[in-house]
Design a protein around this motif. Structure first.
Motif, PDB file in Angstrom:
ATOM      1  N   TYR A 141       7.660 -23.278 -31.964  1.00  0.00           N
ATOM      2  CA  TYR A 141       8.389 -22.356 -31.577  1.00  0.00           C
ATOM      3  C   TYR A 141       7.418 -21.142 -30.995  1.00  0.00           C
ATOM      4  CZ  TYR A 141      12.378 -25.118 -32.350  1.00  0.00           C
ATOM      5  OH  TYR A 141      13.259 -25.836 -32.620  1.00  0.00           O
ATOM      6  N   THR A 142       6.094 -21.328 -31.294  1.00  0.00           N
ATOM      7  CA  THR A 142       5.284 -20.124 -31.093  1.00  0.00           C
ATOM      8  C   THR A 142       4.634 -20.297 -29.844  1.00  0.00           C
ATOM      9  OG1 THR A 142       3.560 -20.951 -32.205  1.00  0.00           O
ATOM     10  CG2 THR A 142       4.822 -19.345 -33.584  1.00  0.00           C
ATOM     11  N   GLY A 143       4.370 -19.239 -29.048  1.00  0.00           N
ATOM     12  CA  GLY A 143       3.858 -19.139 -27.682  1.00  0.00           C
ATOM     13  C   GLY A 143       2.148 -18.831 -27.786  1.00  0.00           C
ATOM     14  N   ASP A 144       1.565 -18.258 -26.596  1.00  0.00           N
ATOM     15  CA  ASP A 144       0.158 -17.892 -26.431  1.00  0.00           C
ATOM     16  C   ASP A 144       0.243 -16.376 -27.136  1.00  0.00           C
ATOM     17  OD1 ASP A 144      -0.448 -20.338 -25.140  1.00  0.00           O
ATOM     18  OD2 ASP A 144      -0.215 -19.168 -23.025  1.00  0.00           O
ATOM     19  N   ASP A 145      -0.983 -16.111 -27.622  1.00  0.00           N
ATOM     20  CA  ASP A 145      -1.311 -14.988 -28.256  1.00  0.00           C
ATOM     21  C   ASP A 145      -0.476 -14.791 -29.478  1.00  0.00           C
ATOM     22  OD1 ASP A 145      -2.985 -14.230 -26.143  1.00  0.00           O
ATOM     23  OD2 ASP A 145      -2.015 -13.412 -25.025  1.00  0.00           O
ATOM     24  N   CYS A 146       0.548 -13.633 -29.422  1.00  0.00           N
ATOM     25  CA  CYS A 146       1.399 -13.243 -30.407  1.00  0.00           C
ATOM     26  C   CYS A 146       3.051 -13.268 -29.762  1.00  0.00           C
ATOM     27  CB  CYS A 146       1.130 -11.871 -30.967  1.00  0.00           C
ATOM     28  SG  CYS A 146      -0.439 -11.644 -31.489  1.00  0.00           S
ATOM     29  N   TRP A 147       3.250 -14.266 -29.197  1.00  0.00           N
ATOM     30  CA  TRP A 147       4.506 -14.614 -28.620  1.00  0.00           C
ATOM     31  C   TRP A 147       5.304 -15.605 -29.368  1.00  0.00           C
ATOM     32  CZ3 TRP A 147       7.020 -11.312 -25.108  1.00  0.00           C
ATOM     33  CH2 TRP A 147       6.313 -10.542 -24.694  1.00  0.00           C
ATOM     34  N   VAL A 148       6.606 -15.349 -29.661  1.00  0.00           N
ATOM     35  CA  VAL A 148       7.455 -16.421 -30.439  1.00  0.00           C
ATOM     36  C   VAL A 148       8.354 -16.560 -29.412  1.00  0.00           C
ATOM     37  CG1 VAL A 148       8.806 -16.698 -32.272  1.00  0.00           C
ATOM     38  CG2 VAL A 148       6.923 -15.418 -32.714  1.00  0.00           C
ATOM     39  N   ASN A 149       8.772 -18.133 -29.165  1.00  0.00           N
ATOM     40  CA  ASN A 149       9.664 -18.380 -28.109  1.00  0.00           C
ATOM     41  C   ASN A 149      11.324 -18.470 -28.879  1.00  0.00           C
ATOM     42  OD1 ASN A 149       7.816 -18.825 -26.193  1.00  0.00           O
ATOM     43  ND2 ASN A 149       7.327 -20.897 -26.937  1.00  0.00           N
ATOM     44  N   LEU A 150      11.362 -17.354 -29.443  1.00  0.00           N
ATOM     45  CA  LEU A 150      12.781 -17.232 -30.223  1.00  0.00           C
ATOM     46  C   LEU A 150      13.280 -15.758 -29.939  1.00  0.00           C
ATOM     47  CD1 LEU A 150      12.311 -19.584 -33.292  1.00  0.00           C
ATOM     48  CD2 LEU A 150      13.944 -20.149 -31.281  1.00  0.00           C
ATOM     49  N   SER A 151      14.580 -15.671 -30.152  1.00  0.00           N
ATOM     50  CA  SER A 151      15.073 -14.240 -29.940  1.00  0.00           C
ATOM     51  C   SER A 151      15.056 -13.778 -31.545  1.00  0.00           C
ATOM     52  CB  SER A 151      16.652 -14.341 -29.820  1.00  0.00           C
ATOM     53  OG  SER A 151      17.313 -13.577 -30.010  1.00  0.00           O
ATOM     54  N   TYR A 152      14.850 -12.343 -31.518  1.00  0.00           N
ATOM     55  CA  TYR A 152      14.638 -11.532 -32.682  1.00  0.00           C
ATOM     56  C   TYR A 152      15.883 -11.747 -33.444  1.00  0.00           C
ATOM     57  CZ  TYR A 152      14.956  -7.603 -35.700  1.00  0.00           C
ATOM     58  OH  TYR A 152      15.407  -7.056 -36.794  1.00  0.00           O
ATOM     59  N   THR A 153      17.055 -11.921 -32.873  1.00  0.00           N
ATOM     60  CA  THR A 153      18.202 -11.992 -33.524  1.00  0.00           C
ATOM     61  C   THR A 153      18.502 -13.356 -34.349  1.00  0.00           C
ATOM     62  OG1 THR A 153      19.566 -10.644 -31.990  1.00  0.00           O
ATOM     63  CG2 THR A 153      20.935 -12.207 -33.307  1.00  0.00           C
ATOM     64  N   VAL A 154      17.971 -14.444 -33.618  1.00  0.00           N
ATOM     65  CA  VAL A 154      18.018 -15.797 -34.415  1.00  0.00           C
ATOM     66  C   VAL A 154      17.177 -15.688 -35.802  1.00  0.00           C
ATOM     67  CG1 VAL A 154      17.576 -18.241 -34.122  1.00  0.00           C
ATOM     68  CG2 VAL A 154      18.734 -16.875 -32.365  1.00  0.00           C
ATOM     69  N   VAL A 155      15.886 -15.209 -35.341  1.00  0.00           N
ATOM     70  CA  VAL A 155      14.686 -15.152 -36.442  1.00  0.00           C
ATOM     71  C   VAL A 155      15.525 -14.571 -37.775  1.00  0.00           C
ATOM     72  CG1 VAL A 155      12.541 -14.419 -37.312  1.00  0.00           C
ATOM     73  CG2 VAL A 155      12.851 -15.702 -34.880  1.00  0.00           C
ATOM     74  N   ALA A 156      16.055 -13.152 -37.412  1.00  0.00           N
ATOM     75  CA  ALA A 156      16.574 -12.429 -38.331  1.00  0.00           C
ATOM     76  C   ALA A 156      17.570 -13.091 -39.196  1.00  0.00           C
ATOM     77  CB  ALA A 156      16.800 -11.071 -37.890  1.00  0.00           C
ATOM     78  N   PHE A 157      18.530 -13.752 -38.382  1.00  0.00           N
ATOM     79  CA  PHE A 157      19.728 -14.452 -39.123  1.00  0.00           C
ATOM     80  C   PHE A 157      19.098 -15.485 -40.034  1.00  0.00           C
ATOM     81  CE2 PHE A 157      22.230 -18.326 -38.839  1.00  0.00           C
ATOM     82  CZ  PHE A 157      23.217 -17.957 -39.419  1.00  0.00           C
ATOM     83  N   THR A 158      18.071 -16.357 -39.414  1.00  0.00           N
ATOM     84  CA  THR A 158      17.613 -17.505 -40.128  1.00  0.00           C
ATOM     85  C   THR A 158      17.025 -17.038 -41.757  1.00  0.00           C
ATOM     86  OG1 THR A 158      16.911 -18.487 -38.440  1.00  0.00           O
ATOM     87  CG2 THR A 158      15.926 -19.137 -40.294  1.00  0.00           C
ATOM     88  N   LYS A 159      16.388 -15.771 -41.601  1.00  0.00           N
ATOM     89  CA  LYS A 159      15.518 -15.130 -42.938  1.00  0.00           C
ATOM     90  C   LYS A 159      16.806 -14.809 -43.733  1.00  0.00           C
ATOM     91  CE  LYS A 159      12.857 -12.339 -40.865  1.00  0.00           C
ATOM     92  NZ  LYS A 159      11.658 -11.376 -40.806  1.00  0.00           N
ATOM     93  N   GLN A 160      17.742 -14.053 -43.215  1.00  0.00           N
ATOM     94  CA  GLN A 160      18.588 -13.525 -44.018  1.00  0.00           C
ATOM     95  C   GLN A 160      19.640 -14.428 -44.649  1.00  0.00           C
ATOM     96  OE1 GLN A 160      21.031 -10.647 -42.124  1.00  0.00           O
ATOM     97  NE2 GLN A 160      21.408  -9.258 -43.917  1.00  0.00           N
ATOM     98  N   THR A 161      20.014 -15.596 -43.938  1.00  0.00           N
ATOM     99  CA  THR A 161      20.830 -16.604 -44.302  1.00  0.00           C
ATOM    100  C   THR A 161      20.055 -17.352 -45.291  1.00  0.00           C
ATOM    101  OG1 THR A 161      21.957 -16.705 -42.285  1.00  0.00           O
ATOM    102  CG2 THR A 161      22.194 -18.739 -43.861  1.00  0.00           C
TER     103      THR A 161
END
Length: 694
Positions: A573-593
């Motif tokens: 789910y990571t792209g070129d350079d420092c991009w992540v092909n996911l929404s900030y909301t989904v990533v934060a939800f995953t870590k918190q859950t």
């Protein structure tokens, strides 16, 4: 040598040392030498203190031996004096019987004639008349002091009573000494020469002690009646001396008369001849009785010296706190009387001994009361507990021991300082409580090894003590609204300490679970609500954009975080350079859950299964409902594809990780989580609607 001199000045010494030293190294060396000298001096002082302490203990032991020998010597001298006075009284009694007129003249001339002489000289009528006069003068003593042929007045006089602690004058009293007791009465202000009853003390349990003169307190003596004492002052030194002499003489006469009476009762007496019977069947009964002699005909020998002195020896043991010696004497008496019939002399001896047993029991009960010092741990109670068990009071000993230990544990918990860090305080609390519980259990097992019926009382006590511990624990952890991670660490520490009790076969884990389940449920639901509110807030600001972490370090940190959460395929789910092909909301939800799941599993036990499962389902529903709603409402094809990618990450990556971690922590799969993962759309909404149900 300079340090030991009397005129040593620290400032001058340091100044001189600074001038003579070449640099910092010399000063450091001097400092180390002085510090080594200080430590050596401290060790020397410790050795001297320890040596002096050992010498003090040895000296105290020698003093105790000397005191015991002096007591034995005094006892022997008292016996010798009593024997000589008994011989003198016997001679006077024989002379008075030969010449009654001489005895009457002697009684009139000497009011402090020995008691045996008075009996011969005064006569029955005079003694009875004196006692009747006493009963008329003192109100309230007629029922307590019944008239009897052998009771008569020996001595009386006015005294002043003082407080034993503060030496303050209390009241004026009038004391009446009789041949078997001492009556203390207070004067009636309304009637001259009349008195009111105050106290009555048998001479058997009365001890007289001379009080050394200490001006202005003089001419005093003390009366000891266990467990109390009273101090009286005579008018002058002569009257004080008369009181001391007549009290001792009367006590000795009383003891001699009791000894002679017991010796006479112990002598075998011929059984009275039964009346002749005309019943022919009585002959057969008489033959059977002759074949099996009655136990009542057996005479118990109570004239042994140790039996005669047993009540007094018990009083001495109780006063000297020699509890083991007192119980040994009682065991010796019980062994001697085990197979003896219960004759009247035996019953009288039992009555006197039972009174001492009650006194000994009261003293032992006081030793175990929580009002006493609680230092020394549970071993400090072993002496009193063991003697109570030997006295047949195992139930009372168990109750008092557990009350004492409950007070000690409660005091130890109260003395703990509440630190700023909650986890540090919980470590101290668990150490103090469970160590005390373990020591108490081991001491209980030692003291009550042969009393299996007391173990249920210990289990009940342990449960109540655990409730006290949980109250202090919950007040510090849950009432102060600590984070879920802190609460989980604190509960983990408590469980680990609780497992130490399994060393002695005691498992209280289920009790701590039952007492903590309410607070843990509240903490889980509270943290669940916080996650749901945070997720809803992020959902309301969702723009469905890729994450740009700006630096490779930030991207590497995010990879590590997701790997620790159990997401192993995050690189796809990571792209070129420092991009992540996911929404900030989904990533934060995953870590918190995942963080919530990890902390909740630390708190898990079977009673919390449904609470944890329902909380997880509610948290996941908030995220998947938002993705489902956004997917239906979004019109931009690119954003719609991005939303599908986030939905795929939730369904195919996050939910399987949650399900797997839950099954590992709990030990069984959860059907509700499987249903969430298998459903393509968790919530069916009207396609024409543009508002979310969430």
């Amino acid at each position: 040598r300079q340090l030991e001199s009397g005129g040593f000045a620290a400032g001058e010494y340091v100044k001189q040392l600074s001038q003579q030293s070449d640099g910092d190294r010399d000063l450091q060396e001097h400092r180390q030498r002085i510090q080594a000298l200080s430590e050596e001096t401290a060790q020397s002082l410790k050795r001297n203190v320890y040596q002096n302490y050992r010498q003090f203990i040895e000296t105290a032991r020698e003093i105790s031996y000397l005191e015991s020998e002096m007591y034995q010597l005094s006892h022997i001298l008292t016996e010798q004096k009593g024997i000589m006075e008994a011989v003198t009284q016997a001679l006077l009694l024989q002379a008075d019987r030969d010449d009654p007129a001489l005895g009457a003249r002697r009684a009139a001339a000497d009011p402090f004639l020995p008691l045996a002489g008075k009996e011969a000289a005064g006569g029955e009528e005079g003694r009875q008349r004196t006692l009747t006069t006493l009963l008329e003068k003192v109100e309230g003593c007629r029922d307590l002091l019944p008239e009897s042929p052998g009771k008569y007045l020996v001595y009386n006089g006015d005294l002043v009573e003082y407080d034993a602690d503060h030496m303050a004058q209390i009241q004026r009293v009038h004391a009446f000494l009789m041949n078997d007791c001492l009556l203390v009465a207070t004067a009636l202000p309304s009637r001259r020469g009349a008195y009111r009853y105050d106290a009555l003390y048998p001479l058997d349990g009365l001890a007289v002690v001379n009080v050394k003169d200490n001006p202005p307190m003089k001419d005093m003596f003390k009366l000891l009646m266990f467990p109390e004492s009273r101090i009286f002052q005579a008018e002058n030194a002569k009257i004080k001396k008369e009181w001391l002499e007549v009290l001792e003489e009367t006590k000795r006469s009383r003891a001699l008369s009791e000894k002679r009476r017991r010796e006479q009762e112990a002598l075998p007496r011929p059984a009275p001849a039964p009346p002749e019977s005309t019943n022919p069947f009585d002959e057969e009964e008489e033959e059977e009785e002759e074949e099996e002699p009655s136990a009542e005909e057996e005479v118990v020998d109570l004239s042994l010296e140790w039996i005669q002195e047993l009540p007094e020896d018990l009083d001495v043991c109780i006063a000297q706190r020699d509890f083991e010696g007192a119980v040994d004497l009682l065991d010796k008496l019980n062994e001697y009387l085990a197979d003896k019939p219960a004759s009247q002399p035996v019953k009288e001896l039992r009555a006197k001994v039972d009174e001492r047993v009650r006194q000994l029991t009261d003293v032992l009960v006081f030793e175990l009361s929580p009002d006493r010092s609680l230092r020394g741990g549970p071993r400090a109670t072993r002496r009193a507990v063991s003697q109570l068990i030997r006295l047949g009071q195992s139930t009372k000993a168990c109750e008092l021991f557990l009350k004492n230990r409950a007070a000690a544990v409660q005091t130890a918990i109260r003395q703990l300082r509440i630190e700023g860090a909650t986890l540090l305080y919980i470590h101290k609390l668990c150490h103090v409580f469970f160590t005390s519980l373990l020591e108490t259990a081991r001491e209980f097992e030692t003291d009550f090894a042969g009393n299996n019926g007391c173990y249920s009382a210990f289990v009940v006590w342990a449960r109540s003590s655990m409730r006290m511990f949980v109250d202090a624990f919950s007040k510090q952890v849950f009432d102060s609204k600590e984070s879920l991670s802190t609460a989980a660490e604190c509960v983990k520490v408590a469980k680990e300490h609780c497992k130490q009790l399994s060393e002695i076969g005691l498992d209280l884990t289920f009790i701590i679970h039952a007492l903590l389940v309410k607070d843990i449920k509240g903490a889980l639901q509270s943290y669940k609500d916080i996650i749901i509110e945070a997720t809803k807030h992020r959902n309301s600001e969702e723009m469905w954009r890729k994450m740009n972490l700006m630096t490779p370090e930030a991207l590497g940190k995010l990879r590590e975080e997701m790997r620790s959460c159990g997401v192993g395929n995050f690189d796809q789910y990571t792209g070129d350079d420092c991009w992540v092909n996911l929404s900030y909301t989904v990533v934060a939800f995953t870590k918190q859950t995942m963080a919530f799941l990890e902390e909740a599993l630390k708190l898990y036990f079977p009673e919390l299964h449904m609470v944890l499962l329902e909380s997880l389902v509610e948290i996941i529903l908030v995220a998947v409902q938002h993705v489902d709603y956004s997917l239906r409402c979004e019109q931009d094809p690119e954003k719609k594809a991005f939303i599908r990618q986030n939905a795929s990450f939730l369904y195919e990556t996050v939910l399987p990780v949650v399900e797997k971690r839950f099954e590992e922590g709990v030990g069984k799969p959860a059907k509700q989580l499987q249903d969430l993962r298998n459903a393509s759309r968790l919530m069916r909404v009207n396609p024409e609607s543009t508002t979310s149900v969430v």
